[in-house]
Write a protein that holds these residues in place. Sequence first.
Motif, short mmCIF file in Angstrom:
data_model
loop_
_atom_site.label_atom_id
_atom_site.label_comp_id
_atom_site.label_asym_id
_atom_site.label_seq_id
_atom_site.Cartn_x
_atom_site.Cartn_y
_atom_site.Cartn_z
N GLY A 181 -113.42 0.84 -43.41
CA GLY A 181 -112.13 0.31 -43.35
C GLY A 181 -111.14 0.85 -43.82
O GLY A 181 -109.98 0.71 -43.90
N VAL A 239 -112.10 -2.52 -38.74
CA VAL A 239 -111.02 -2.58 -39.74
C VAL A 239 -110.04 -1.58 -40.01
O VAL A 239 -108.73 -1.63 -39.74
CB VAL A 239 -111.31 -3.28 -41.09
N VAL A 255 -104.80 -6.09 -39.55
CA VAL A 255 -106.17 -5.75 -40.67
C VAL A 255 -106.43 -7.14 -41.28
O VAL A 255 -107.60 -7.52 -41.35
CB VAL A 255 -105.42 -5.00 -41.63
N ALA A 256 -105.62 -8.24 -41.34
CA ALA A 256 -106.36 -9.51 -41.89
C ALA A 256 -107.15 -10.18 -40.64
O ALA A 256 -108.31 -10.90 -41.06
CB ALA A 256 -105.07 -10.47 -42.29
N GLU A 258 -108.65 -8.48 -38.14
CA GLU A 258 -110.06 -7.65 -38.24
C GLU A 258 -111.03 -8.03 -39.51
O GLU A 258 -112.24 -7.93 -39.44
CB GLU A 258 -109.83 -6.49 -38.08
N GLY A 259 -110.11 -8.29 -40.53
CA GLY A 259 -110.99 -8.38 -41.81
C GLY A 259 -111.94 -9.63 -41.81
O GLY A 259 -113.08 -9.67 -42.25
N ARG A 260 -111.42 -10.78 -41.04
CA ARG A 260 -112.12 -12.05 -41.21
C ARG A 260 -113.20 -12.10 -40.00
O ARG A 260 -114.18 -12.46 -40.32
CB ARG A 260 -110.91 -13.05 -40.39
N ALA A 263 -115.85 -9.77 -41.93
CA ALA A 263 -116.56 -10.54 -42.90
C ALA A 263 -117.52 -11.34 -42.45
O ALA A 263 -118.66 -11.42 -42.94
CB ALA A 263 -115.48 -11.29 -43.59
#
Length: 342
Positions: A181, A239, A255-256, A258-260, A263
Amino acid sequence: MDIDRYISSNEATWVRLDELTRRARQRVAALDDGELDELVALYQRSTAQLSYAQTYFRDPALTARLTKLVAAAAQVIYGKRPRTAQTIVGFFATTFPAAVWHNRRFMAVAAVAFFGPAVLVAVWLLNSRAALDASGSAAERTHYVEQQFEQYYSAQPSAQFFTQVTTNNIRVGFMAFALGGIACVPGVAILAFNGVSLGQAAAWMISEGDTLRFFGLILPHGALELTAIVFAGGAGLAVGWALIAPGDRLRSEAVAEEGRRAAAIALGLMATFVAAGLIEGFVTGSGLPAAVRVGIGLTAWAVFVAYLWRRGRAAAAQGLTGALGERPADVAGVFPVATSGR
């Protein structure tokens, strides 16, 4: 559009959703199939309208009204919370495979970053005596092959070894995920580093004439374990790439999002690492014949890949990408799919 016109043009939708929600709350069977379909469609529309109102009007009264309305409808549609078992089943049936499928290209890049160096190093060491000697003395290689490699899998009680290797594998997977990331490069580096270590171990074993023993001890758990590490790295790369090239999204939004999704992959891989750890702890170092051990490991790997392939494609067909918080249009099969014409 001003707030009064907005309320006036959508009032009928909200009144109808409230009516259907109240009836369904008393008894879902009180609604026929058409009304259930309508309930889902109105819920989805009102959710979008709530988001619009929060963004453009910021009126506390309107926001409170729509929040209450949407929350009540969601409780009816998705069931009363907590529904832990259903949530877990839904995650593994849809969210996790959808996320892996959506990021499959990053998984492919991660696989090349890991297995490419492993193969290159193994081939190089096996075809260059000078390189092999530089990687370790003859005494070191012999000690590793005869005293360390196989004993590693049977030196501790199975339960203790399972805990140790599972913890270690999760740590390695997390490192690959986290470093990926950071603009991708560190993630590729950690994958390549672990690939080099695998390639060296393979070369040392094969050069000493222990090819079958090497694969007989690596494949039972390694097929699943290494796939999980690669997937963790691929999630991190997704990410990192969103940070580098967000496309038509704001960088923070990319980014948010892809972050979800990453996760979800990380959570799913926790279970995968536990499964690989169980095989490594209780099968790899057991007294079972090598063919049986390898058969168990490859069967587990094939089931895992087939599950991700089948469920991931099915989720993608519904328009799902696996980001945490994403919900299928047919609300997990509880109600019929809402038609776009409603």
